[in-house]
Motif scaffolding. Sequence first.
Motif, PDB file in Angstrom:
ATOM      1  N   PRO A 131       0.928  -1.156  -0.118  1.00 51.15           N
ATOM      2  CA  PRO A 131       0.068  -0.037   0.148  1.00 51.15           C
ATOM      3  C   PRO A 131       0.881   1.104  -0.042  1.00 51.15           C
ATOM      4  O   PRO A 131       1.831   1.209   0.653  1.00 51.15           O
ATOM      5  N   ILE A 132       0.462   2.128  -0.631  1.00 46.53           N
ATOM      6  CA  ILE A 132       1.091   3.546  -0.862  1.00 46.53           C
ATOM      7  C   ILE A 132       1.144   4.077   0.542  1.00 46.53           C
ATOM      8  O   ILE A 132       2.412   4.625   0.976  1.00 46.53           O
ATOM      9  N   LYS A 133       0.230   3.932   1.372  1.00 45.15           N
ATOM     10  CA  LYS A 133       0.635   4.550   2.837  1.00 45.15           C
ATOM     11  C   LYS A 133       1.754   3.804   3.353  1.00 45.15           C
ATOM     12  O   LYS A 133       2.538   4.521   4.134  1.00 45.15           O
ATOM     13  N   LYS A 134       1.888   2.615   3.362  1.00 47.05           N
ATOM     14  CA  LYS A 134       2.980   1.840   3.943  1.00 47.05           C
ATOM     15  C   LYS A 134       4.163   2.429   3.557  1.00 47.05           C
ATOM     16  O   LYS A 134       5.511   2.827   4.196  1.00 47.05           O
ATOM     17  N   LEU A 135       4.215   2.465   2.059  1.00 46.26           N
ATOM     18  CA  LEU A 135       5.508   3.034   1.536  1.00 46.26           C
ATOM     19  C   LEU A 135       6.071   4.562   1.848  1.00 46.26           C
ATOM     20  O   LEU A 135       7.115   4.641   1.988  1.00 46.26           O
ATOM     21  N   LEU A 136       4.804   5.183   2.024  1.00 49.23           N
ATOM     22  CA  LEU A 136       5.159   6.577   2.519  1.00 49.23           C
ATOM     23  C   LEU A 136       5.682   6.448   3.956  1.00 49.23           C
ATOM     24  O   LEU A 136       6.710   7.381   4.363  1.00 49.23           O
ATOM     25  N   GLU A 137       5.034   5.710   4.712  1.00 47.29           N
ATOM     26  CA  GLU A 137       5.551   5.612   5.966  1.00 47.29           C
ATOM     27  C   GLU A 137       6.815   5.223   6.390  1.00 47.29           C
ATOM     28  O   GLU A 137       7.667   5.801   7.152  1.00 47.29           O
ATOM     29  N   VAL A 138       7.359   4.346   5.461  1.00 50.79           N
ATOM     30  CA  VAL A 138       8.628   3.778   5.601  1.00 50.79           C
ATOM     31  C   VAL A 138       9.676   5.047   4.832  1.00 50.79           C
ATOM     32  O   VAL A 138      10.715   5.141   5.657  1.00 50.79           O
ATOM     33  N   THR A 139       9.250   5.391   4.182  1.00 44.92           N
ATOM     34  CA  THR A 139      10.151   6.383   3.105  1.00 44.92           C
ATOM     35  C   THR A 139      10.247   7.457   4.300  1.00 44.92           C
ATOM     36  O   THR A 139      11.554   8.047   4.058  1.00 44.92           O
ATOM     37  N   LYS A 140       9.314   8.152   4.774  1.00 42.15           N
ATOM     38  CA  LYS A 140       9.668   9.322   5.227  1.00 42.15           C
ATOM     39  C   LYS A 140      10.596   9.332   6.676  1.00 42.15           C
ATOM     40  O   LYS A 140      11.054  10.478   7.028  1.00 42.15           O
ATOM     41  N   ARG A 141      10.619   8.016   7.041  1.00 42.80           N
ATOM     42  CA  ARG A 141      11.494   7.790   8.375  1.00 42.80           C
ATOM     43  C   ARG A 141      13.128   8.379   7.875  1.00 42.80           C
ATOM     44  O   ARG A 141      13.889   8.658   8.896  1.00 42.80           O
ATOM     45  N   PHE A 142      13.368   8.066   6.401  1.00 43.37           N
ATOM     46  CA  PHE A 142      14.612   8.471   6.236  1.00 43.37           C
ATOM     47  C   PHE A 142      15.031   9.954   5.788  1.00 43.37           C
ATOM     48  O   PHE A 142      16.185  10.506   5.995  1.00 43.37           O
ATOM     49  N   TYR A 143      14.005  10.841   5.893  1.00 41.35           N
ATOM     50  CA  TYR A 143      14.033  12.307   5.589  1.00 41.35           C
ATOM     51  C   TYR A 143      14.036  13.263   6.931  1.00 41.35           C
ATOM     52  O   TYR A 143      12.889  13.055   7.244  1.00 41.35           O
ATOM     53  N   GLU A 144      15.098  13.869   7.028  1.00 40.80           N
ATOM     54  CA  GLU A 144      14.916  14.788   8.252  1.00 40.80           C
ATOM     55  C   GLU A 144      13.943  15.857   8.091  1.00 40.80           C
ATOM     56  O   GLU A 144      13.388  16.340   8.925  1.00 40.80           O
ATOM     57  N   HIS A 148       9.888  15.952   0.633  1.00 38.64           N
ATOM     58  CA  HIS A 148      10.999  16.210   1.698  1.00 38.64           C
ATOM     59  C   HIS A 148      11.736  17.363   1.574  1.00 38.64           C
ATOM     60  O   HIS A 148      12.742  17.676   1.902  1.00 38.64           O
ATOM     61  N   GLY A 149      10.843  18.323   0.689  1.00 39.48           N
ATOM     62  CA  GLY A 149      11.595  19.678   0.692  1.00 39.48           C
ATOM     63  C   GLY A 149      12.853  19.616  -0.056  1.00 39.48           C
ATOM     64  O   GLY A 149      14.034  20.410   0.249  1.00 39.48           O
ATOM     65  N   ALA A 150      13.167  18.929  -1.004  1.00 37.38           N
ATOM     66  CA  ALA A 150      14.446  18.778  -1.933  1.00 37.38           C
ATOM     67  C   ALA A 150      14.938  20.188  -2.319  1.00 37.38           C
ATOM     68  O   ALA A 150      13.865  20.735  -2.876  1.00 37.38           O
ATOM     69  N   ARG A 151      16.081  20.384  -2.271  1.00 36.29           N
ATOM     70  CA  ARG A 151      16.534  21.861  -2.969  1.00 36.29           C
ATOM     71  C   ARG A 151      16.652  21.466  -4.518  1.00 36.29           C
ATOM     72  O   ARG A 151      16.863  22.546  -5.294  1.00 36.29           O
ATOM     73  N   TRP A 179      11.119  15.935   5.944  1.00 37.14           N
ATOM     74  CA  TRP A 179      10.051  15.358   5.327  1.00 37.14           C
ATOM     75  C   TRP A 179       8.644  16.167   5.853  1.00 37.14           C
ATOM     76  O   TRP A 179       8.711  16.393   6.962  1.00 37.14           O
ATOM     77  N   ASP A 180       8.240  16.614   4.867  1.00 40.29           N
ATOM     78  CA  ASP A 180       7.041  17.494   5.406  1.00 40.29           C
ATOM     79  C   ASP A 180       5.538  16.653   4.850  1.00 40.29           C
ATOM     80  O   ASP A 180       4.979  16.477   3.786  1.00 40.29           O
ATOM     81  N   ASP A 181       4.908  15.969   5.974  1.00 41.86           N
ATOM     82  CA  ASP A 181       3.642  15.296   6.069  1.00 41.86           C
ATOM     83  C   ASP A 181       2.390  16.371   5.329  1.00 41.86           C
ATOM     84  O   ASP A 181       1.683  15.890   4.475  1.00 41.86           O
TER      85      ASP A 181
END
Lengths: 246, 217
Positions: free
Chosen positions: A91-104, A145-148, A106-108
């Motif tokens: 599920p996309i939800k799970k993918l987002l939950e896991v991915t966001k943990r890696f980014y300092e 995740h606010g990439a520059r 990350w903007d929900d």
Amino acid sequence: MNLLEVKGLCKSYPGFQLENVSFAVREGSIMGFIGRNGAGKTTTLKSILHIVHPDAGEIRYFGMDFAGHEGEIKQQIGFAGGAVDYYKRKPIKKLLEVTKRFYETWDDEACRKYLALFSLDENKMPGELSEGMRVKLSLTLALSHGARLLLLDEPTSGLDPVSREELLDTFRYLRERGVAILFSTHITSDLEKCADDITYIAKGKLIASEPMAAFMARCRETGVGNTLDEIMVHYEKENLYEKAAE
Amino acid sequence: MKKLLNKEIRLSASPLSWIFLAGALMTLLPGYPILVGAFFVCFGVFHSFQTAREANDILYTVLLPVKKADCVTAKYAFTCLIQLLGFLIAAALTAVRMTLLKAAAPYVHNALMNATPLFLAFMLLIFTAFNSVFIPGFFKTGYKLGFPFLRFGIVCLLLISAGEALHYFPGLSFFNAPGGEGLGLQCGILAAATVIYVLGTFAACRVSRKRFERIDL
């Protein structure tokens, strides 16, 4: 300030060579990266991301070498390589939950905004989405995740005209906020609407890397073409019948 | 690494990795080559590698803000987690067999290997073989699973055969006593196997990281 500098990038495969490709992406600018299929756009982007190893060349992000600053650099860049091609059965939800943990950074809220903008249902799985919707998911991951600096490989391929226009609006919005975008495409009309600079490669060789306006003016003056389509056709059209006869 | 391990567990892991932990329950089976249980634990982990490959996990992971080689370390962390759980189950059941069930007829008259510290040592050697044969083999390419697993399978078969044959050698029958004889020696062998497991896994992880750094994805 240049957020990405590529100097003398070379990569050889059997039957293909990327030769001495150099360009720079400025802060708050959109650079279009064009070339026909097989020209080396994806190889260049993969080399920039160290997914493949360049044979030679220098790649610097935010003034830093990739080696030694890999994690720090990846925090500040977003990559979307076309449609999401991984974890299609999660599920996309799970993918987002896991991915966001890696980014300092990350903007929900931004993530929710892009999910809504792209009409993505986070309870679905990527495998249930069309190609175009998976491109949008890929962009959501890259933008949340606010990439520059955004590195986008064919981000508008597979999108309908309305979604493409919305995406280009998003790019312009991000550019105003200082984000730099490098995107490869062969839908040249997208670039004519929003690119500040252009890098053009053909058969692994750099044809041009300069401001879009200067490139177009030069091509118009020299009779190469008035549009990017005409310019690409001028440089690259081959007579297939003659080629087959060789 | 905590985030990557979380990713391994929540996204990459096949349910079979957890289900095949039941292979460690084979420790209780009399008249069965119980070291096969260690093979099944590894087989479960193999399924996670397969699931991850099919889900394009490696590309997803290397694009995350981590070092490319940390993708390898995360696979080792998950593998060791499963192996540790398998080992703990087997160790607990071995303790039960050596104490409460040491006089049980099926174990007393067991022609095959009994659960002893030596069995646990062989289990660790099988895990070491998985970590140092299969995983570095996989990370040569990042996608080829078959031959590395076949090579591990052959080494595993040899280790199981050696474990099963050992107590038939003259003077070594005490290795198979259900209540444990020569416990000092057996525990020494188990300690040596633990050292081999730890050092072997670290060395294999380093080799795998280097190999993975070199490949183009």
